[in-house]
Scaffold this motif. Structure first.
Motif, mmCIF file in Angstrom:
data_model
loop_
_atom_site.group_PDB
_atom_site.id
_atom_site.type_symbol
_atom_site.label_atom_id
_atom_site.label_comp_id
_atom_site.label_asym_id
_atom_site.label_seq_id
_atom_site.Cartn_x
_atom_site.Cartn_y
_atom_site.Cartn_z
ATOM 1 N N ALA A 1 -9.699 -3.917 93.057
ATOM 2 C CA ALA A 1 -10.009 -4.444 91.719
ATOM 3 C C ALA A 1 -10.569 -5.851 91.793
ATOM 4 C CB ALA A 1 -8.753 -4.427 90.854
ATOM 5 N N ARG A 2 -10.654 -6.401 92.990
ATOM 6 C CA ARG A 2 -11.154 -7.772 93.158
ATOM 7 C C ARG A 2 -12.671 -7.806 93.367
ATOM 8 N NH1 ARG A 2 -7.043 -11.457 93.614
ATOM 9 N NH2 ARG A 2 -5.002 -10.452 93.562
ATOM 10 N N SER A 3 -13.295 -6.615 93.400
ATOM 11 C CA SER A 3 -14.749 -6.533 93.597
ATOM 12 C C SER A 3 -15.354 -5.613 92.541
ATOM 13 C CB SER A 3 -15.078 -5.974 94.989
ATOM 14 O OG SER A 3 -14.508 -6.772 96.000
ATOM 15 N N VAL A 4 -16.668 -5.741 92.371
ATOM 16 C CA VAL A 4 -17.415 -4.812 91.525
ATOM 17 C C VAL A 4 -18.544 -4.220 92.355
ATOM 18 C CG1 VAL A 4 -16.879 -5.958 89.344
ATOM 19 C CG2 VAL A 4 -18.883 -6.690 90.653
ATOM 20 N N VAL A 5 -19.026 -3.050 91.908
ATOM 21 C CA VAL A 5 -20.106 -2.385 92.633
ATOM 22 C C VAL A 5 -21.068 -1.765 91.619
ATOM 23 C CG1 VAL A 5 -18.811 -0.203 92.840
ATOM 24 C CG2 VAL A 5 -20.632 -0.730 94.492
ATOM 25 N N CYS A 6 -22.348 -1.778 91.945
ATOM 26 C CA CYS A 6 -23.351 -1.146 91.086
ATOM 27 C C CYS A 6 -23.380 0.357 91.367
ATOM 28 C CB CYS A 6 -24.731 -1.752 91.339
ATOM 29 S SG CYS A 6 -26.061 -0.910 90.428
ATOM 30 N N THR A 7 -23.371 1.150 90.307
ATOM 31 C CA THR A 7 -23.361 2.600 90.473
ATOM 32 C C THR A 7 -24.733 3.140 90.869
ATOM 33 O OG1 THR A 7 -23.769 2.856 88.094
ATOM 34 C CG2 THR A 7 -21.477 2.926 88.832
ATOM 35 N N ARG A 8 -25.769 2.297 90.786
ATOM 36 C CA ARG A 8 -27.115 2.748 91.147
ATOM 37 C C ARG A 8 -27.517 2.273 92.544
ATOM 38 N NH1 ARG A 8 -31.688 0.533 87.424
ATOM 39 N NH2 ARG A 8 -30.748 1.902 85.864
ATOM 40 N N CYS A 9 -27.489 0.954 92.781
ATOM 41 C CA CYS A 9 -27.984 0.428 94.073
ATOM 42 C C CYS A 9 -26.858 0.037 95.026
ATOM 43 C CB CYS A 9 -28.905 -0.770 93.838
ATOM 44 S SG CYS A 9 -28.042 -2.303 93.392
ATOM 45 N N HIS A 10 -25.606 0.140 94.538
ATOM 46 C CA HIS A 10 -24.401 -0.119 95.356
ATOM 47 C C HIS A 10 -24.252 -1.581 95.784
ATOM 48 C CE1 HIS A 10 -24.096 4.184 95.257
ATOM 49 N NE2 HIS A 10 -25.247 4.319 95.894
ATOM 50 N N ALA A 11 -24.992 -2.489 95.138
ATOM 51 C CA ALA A 11 -24.778 -3.924 95.406
ATOM 52 C C ALA A 11 -23.361 -4.286 94.968
ATOM 53 C CB ALA A 11 -25.793 -4.752 94.629
ATOM 54 N N ARG A 12 -22.725 -5.192 95.729
ATOM 55 C CA ARG A 12 -21.346 -5.573 95.426
ATOM 56 C C ARG A 12 -21.271 -7.042 95.016
ATOM 57 N NH1 ARG A 12 -17.886 -1.444 97.592
ATOM 58 N NH2 ARG A 12 -16.048 -2.762 97.401
ATOM 59 N N GLY A 13 -20.244 -7.374 94.266
ATOM 60 C CA GLY A 13 -19.994 -8.753 93.868
ATOM 61 C C GLY A 13 -18.514 -8.918 93.600
ATOM 62 N N THR A 14 -18.114 -10.101 93.167
ATOM 63 C CA THR A 14 -16.695 -10.330 92.908
ATOM 64 C C THR A 14 -16.365 -10.005 91.447
ATOM 65 O OG1 THR A 14 -16.911 -12.635 92.225
ATOM 66 C CG2 THR A 14 -16.703 -12.217 94.605
ATOM 67 N N MET A 15 -15.162 -9.519 91.239
ATOM 68 C CA MET A 15 -14.700 -9.255 89.878
ATOM 69 C C MET A 15 -14.637 -10.563 89.088
ATOM 70 S SD MET A 15 -13.727 -7.198 87.515
ATOM 71 C CE MET A 15 -13.381 -5.612 88.291
ATOM 72 N N GLU A 16 -14.287 -11.633 89.777
ATOM 73 C CA GLU A 16 -14.190 -12.943 89.132
ATOM 74 C C GLU A 16 -15.517 -13.323 88.472
ATOM 75 O OE1 GLU A 16 -11.785 -16.950 90.425
ATOM 76 O OE2 GLU A 16 -13.094 -16.020 91.893
ATOM 77 N N ASP A 17 -16.627 -13.139 89.193
ATOM 78 C CA ASP A 17 -17.950 -13.457 88.638
ATOM 79 C C ASP A 17 -18.290 -12.544 87.462
ATOM 80 O OD1 ASP A 17 -18.306 -15.489 90.432
ATOM 81 O OD2 ASP A 17 -19.638 -14.368 91.782
#
Length: 248
Positions: free
Chosen positions: A114-130
């Motif tokens: 739950a500390r990360s996010v992911v794009c369902t299309r290109c699968h790029a990842r980032g932080t949940m905080e951002d």
């Protein structure tokens, strides 16, 4: 002489002392609010922007990212630091095992983070905080900054498959371990629950630490119904001392 490998399958019950509610217990989230399950169901999430907006609001309001490890998480990290080979297979997405000091490479997160996010299309990842900062700033359904696709928590939602590589590693650990401790897990959600049976089938000593009965109680060598925050540290101290005695 090699030290025994201890595998720990942790479920929601290990994190309740950190203020994170469980899902299926008597006061669990799904029992209190069945509609909440839609917010973490892939089909609903992808099809309905309002579900996504509610999901982001829910993430803003819950305290997972602010939670601190409790005595049980710290006891697992201490066992690893004592020299006993430890692998954690967790159904939780809170990252508290790592925050307690357990090396990330020794934690298998079956249901993601739950500390990360992911794009369902290109699968790029980032932080949940951002992502939550963007929600706070007024984006009620923030799209992927790389391709504009739908962004979601990097957790395994209902209707999604577990990562086969992570599941394969968890299976290998379950087959190889000497002791398998299922702690704070209802052992009802498969394939994670089945790992307890796999371990027992391969000769591991199966210990279940859980407030409620589980479907694997009849396979267990030991069942502990005491509160996890005190019972798990005591159990792991015994294992650590036993390993030191065998080495002496």
């Amino acid at each position: 002489m090699d030290r025994p490998l201890v595998a720990i399958l942790s479920g929601a019950g290990i994190s309740t002392d950190s203020g994170i509610p469980d899902y299926r217990g008597p006061n669990g989230l799904w029992r209190r609010d069945p509609e909440a399950e839609k917010l973490v169901t892939y089909e609903y999430y992808m099809a309905d922007p309002e579900i996504r907006r509610r999901s982001w609001r829910m993430r803003r309001e819950n305290h997972t990212l602010k939670a601190e490890p409790n005595a049980a998480h710290r006891a697992v990290a201490e066992l690893e630091r004592s020299g006993v080979p430890v692998r954690v297979i967790t159904q939780n997405v809170d990252g508290l095992h790592q925050l307690a000091g357990l090396p990330a490479r020794k934690v298998l997160e079956l249901h993601g983070s739950a500390r990360s996010v992911v794009c369902t299309r290109c699968h790029a990842r980032g932080t949940m905080e951002d992502a939550l900062a963007r929600v706070e700033a007024g984006e009620d359904d923030p799209p992927c900054r790389t391709c504009g696709g739908v962004l979601k928590s990097a957790t395994v939602m209902f209707g999604e498959r577990l990562d086969p590589m992570v599941l394969g590693q968890a299976m290998a650990v379950s087959k190889a371990c000497t002791v398998f401790i299922a702690v704070g897990s209802s052992l009802q959600v498969h394939p994670a629950a089945g790992l307890a049976g796999v371990a027992a089938d391969h000769g591991a000593r199966l210990i279940i630490v859980n407030a409620e009965p589980t479907p694997y109680d009849d396979r267990a060598d030991q069942i502990i119904r005491e509160p996890i925050g005190t019972a798990l540290p005591a159990l792991l101290r015994t294992l650590s001392e036993g390993a030191r005695v065998r080495e002496a």
